[in-house]
Design an enzyme around this catalytic site. Structure first.
Site, PDB file in Angstrom:
ATOM      1  N   THR A 179       0.826  -1.219   0.000  1.00 60.31           N
ATOM      2  CA  THR A 179       0.000   0.000   0.000  1.00 60.31           C
ATOM      3  C   THR A 179       0.853   1.258   0.000  1.00 60.31           C
ATOM      4  O   THR A 179       0.514   2.255  -0.642  1.00 60.31           O
ATOM      5  CB  THR A 179      -0.919  -0.001   1.243  1.00 60.31           C
ATOM      6  N   SER A 219       1.610  -7.358  -1.462  1.00 60.01           N
ATOM      7  CA  SER A 219       2.221  -8.475  -0.725  1.00 60.01           C
ATOM      8  C   SER A 219       1.328  -9.705  -0.694  1.00 60.01           C
ATOM      9  O   SER A 219       1.771 -10.787  -0.296  1.00 60.01           O
ATOM     10  CB  SER A 219       2.613  -8.058   0.690  1.00 60.01           C
ATOM     11  N   THR A 225       1.417  -4.688   4.043  1.00 56.45           N
ATOM     12  CA  THR A 225       1.164  -5.115   5.420  1.00 56.45           C
ATOM     13  C   THR A 225       0.507  -6.494   5.501  1.00 56.45           C
ATOM     14  O   THR A 225       0.607  -7.165   6.526  1.00 56.45           O
ATOM     15  CB  THR A 225       0.249  -4.105   6.140  1.00 56.45           C
ATOM     16  N   ASP A 226      -0.168  -6.901   4.418  1.00 60.86           N
ATOM     17  CA  ASP A 226      -0.999  -8.109   4.537  1.00 60.86           C
ATOM     18  C   ASP A 226      -0.187  -9.364   4.844  1.00 60.86           C
ATOM     19  O   ASP A 226      -0.653 -10.239   5.578  1.00 60.86           O
ATOM     20  CB  ASP A 226      -1.816  -8.316   3.247  1.00 60.86           C
TER      21      ASP A 226
HETATM   22  N1  ASP Z   1      -2.700  -5.289   0.009  1.00 61.84           N
HETATM   23  C1  ASP Z   1      -1.637  -4.477   0.557  1.00 61.84           C
HETATM   24  C2  ASP Z   1      -0.364  -5.334   0.611  1.00 61.84           C
HETATM   25  O1  ASP Z   1      -0.236  -6.136   1.481  1.00 61.84           O
HETATM   26  C3  ASP Z   1      -2.002  -3.985   1.893  1.00 61.84           C
HETATM   27  C4  ASP Z   1      -1.013  -3.096   2.575  1.00 61.84           C
HETATM   28  O2  ASP Z   1       0.136  -2.960   2.183  1.00 61.84           O
HETATM   29  O3  ASP Z   1      -1.397  -2.470   3.584  1.00 61.84           O
HETATM   30  O4  ASP Z   1       0.470  -5.203  -0.241  1.00 61.84           O
END
Ligand code: ASP
Length: 341
Positions: free
Chosen positions: A12, A54, A85-86
């Site tokens: 993100t 991710s 973050t995922d």
């Molecule tokens: N879908 C995103 C990822 O994990 C979510 C994030 O980065 O907060 O790449």
């Protein structure tokens, strides 16, 4: 001046809306230019092994990040990985096993809002990650996010939207960061890395991807183990409570006990853990777990996170299939991953 290697992988933090949903397009250079406050903190080199959500991060990608660190290890004082973050908790755990004994800090961060969003958390997370990576007392793999520093094996993404997305599970956070001040847990309490510990850095090889997680649900049939056997050699079983496994279906052919014992007897690996988020397990406490607790071939997850169990089992099975050696590696604590030895 210290030198940091920034490894941008997407997430993100690097995402923009292009009409098809957020996807990572900003480069590491663009992200650092968005935070002028980091200029002058250190010398910064930037590499970009990938730019992905991710969700699409696989064990092969963990190795690409490991390689970037290995190549830059001698010429840098620390490493900051920008990551979605995922699956950040999985990557942080995986890097904890793939890179052991690092006297130089390896910090993962990201954000809940893109760098370009008006009230983004991306700027502070990037800034504080660099601060932590530049601090002499930092080492090994950790996540810096929302003002908290979490050991790489102890993080779980707990919230999908709030800025305090991660929680340190069954272990205290290593430190808090208030604006630009690092407040560490007390030295000697076992919760912080000892900065004078001398250990050679060890880079490890390919994890075995044939590991999955199975969560018990009421009514699940033990036959699921037959389906898993086609593609997997290791199962992390998320049992109920402190370690309950159903005793229904008790005929020789279709009990969980038969299915699990057969799985282990065929040379495969079972790791027992709990689907309860906190406080770990005690497999032998109830009758519904006792037979498994006493089986020497069944590994016990203790108070480890499922994320760390996945990464550790992949790492262990990538090293050896010898059951004795598997047990030895599995139960040896790495980067604070378990507290029951
Ligand atoms: N879908 C995103 C990822 O994990 C979510 C994030 O980065 O907060 O790449």
């Amino acid at each position: 001046m210290k030198k940091i290697l920034l490894i941008a992988t997407g997430g993100t933090i690097a995402s923009r809306e292009d009409g098809h949903g957020l996807s990572p397009t900003a480069t590491g250079e663009e992200l650092t230019e968005s935070v002028p406050e980091i200029a002058g903190l250190c010398e910064l080199d930037i590499v970009q092994p990938m730019n992905i959500d991710s969700t699409n991060m696989r064990p092969a990608d963990w190795l690409r990040i490991r390689d970037a660190i290995a190549e830059g290890y001698d010429s840098h004082d620390g490493f900051v990985i920008l990551h979605g973050t995922d699956t950040m908790a999985y990557t942080a755990a995986a890097l904890s096993y793939l890179i052991q004994g690092s006297a130089k800090p390896i910090v993962l961060t990201g954000s809940q809002q893109p760098m370009g969003a008006p009230f983004t958390d991306a700027k502070l997370n990037l800034y504080q990650s660099l601060l932590y990576a530049l601090d002499d007392a930092s080492r090994d793999v950790s996540i810096v996010f929302g003002g908290m520093v979490i050991a790489g094996t102890r993080a779980r993404k707990q919230r999908t939207m709030s800025y305090n997305a991660f929680k340190s599970i069954n272990f205290p956070p290593l430190a808090l960061i208030r604006t630009d001040k690092i407040v560490r847990a007390t030295l000697g309490g076992g919760a912080v890395p000892d900065p004078v510990r001398q250990e050679p850095i060890r880079f490890h090889d390919a994890p075995d991807e044939r590991v999955c997680v199975l969560k018990l649900t009421p009514g699940l049939t033990p036959a699921v183990f037959n389906l898993l056997a086609c593609d997997y050699d290791g199962v992390i079983l998320e049992t109920f409570g402190v370690g309950g496994i159903p005793a229904y279906g008790t005929d020789e052919g279709d009990s969980f006990q038969r299915a699990i014992f057969d799985w282990v007897d065929s040379g495969r690996t079972v790791v027992m853990t709990t689907q309860v988020p906190e406080e770990g397990m005690d497999l032998g406490l109830y009758e519904v777990g006792r037979a498994y607790a006493e089986h020497p071939g069944i590994l016990k997850g203790g108070d480890m996170t499922t994320e760390a169990l996945v990464a550790k089992t992949m790492w262990v099975l990538g090293q050896t299939r010898d059951p004795e050696r598997v047990r030895e590696l599995f139960y040896t604590p790495v980067n604070f991953d378990r507290t029951d030895g």
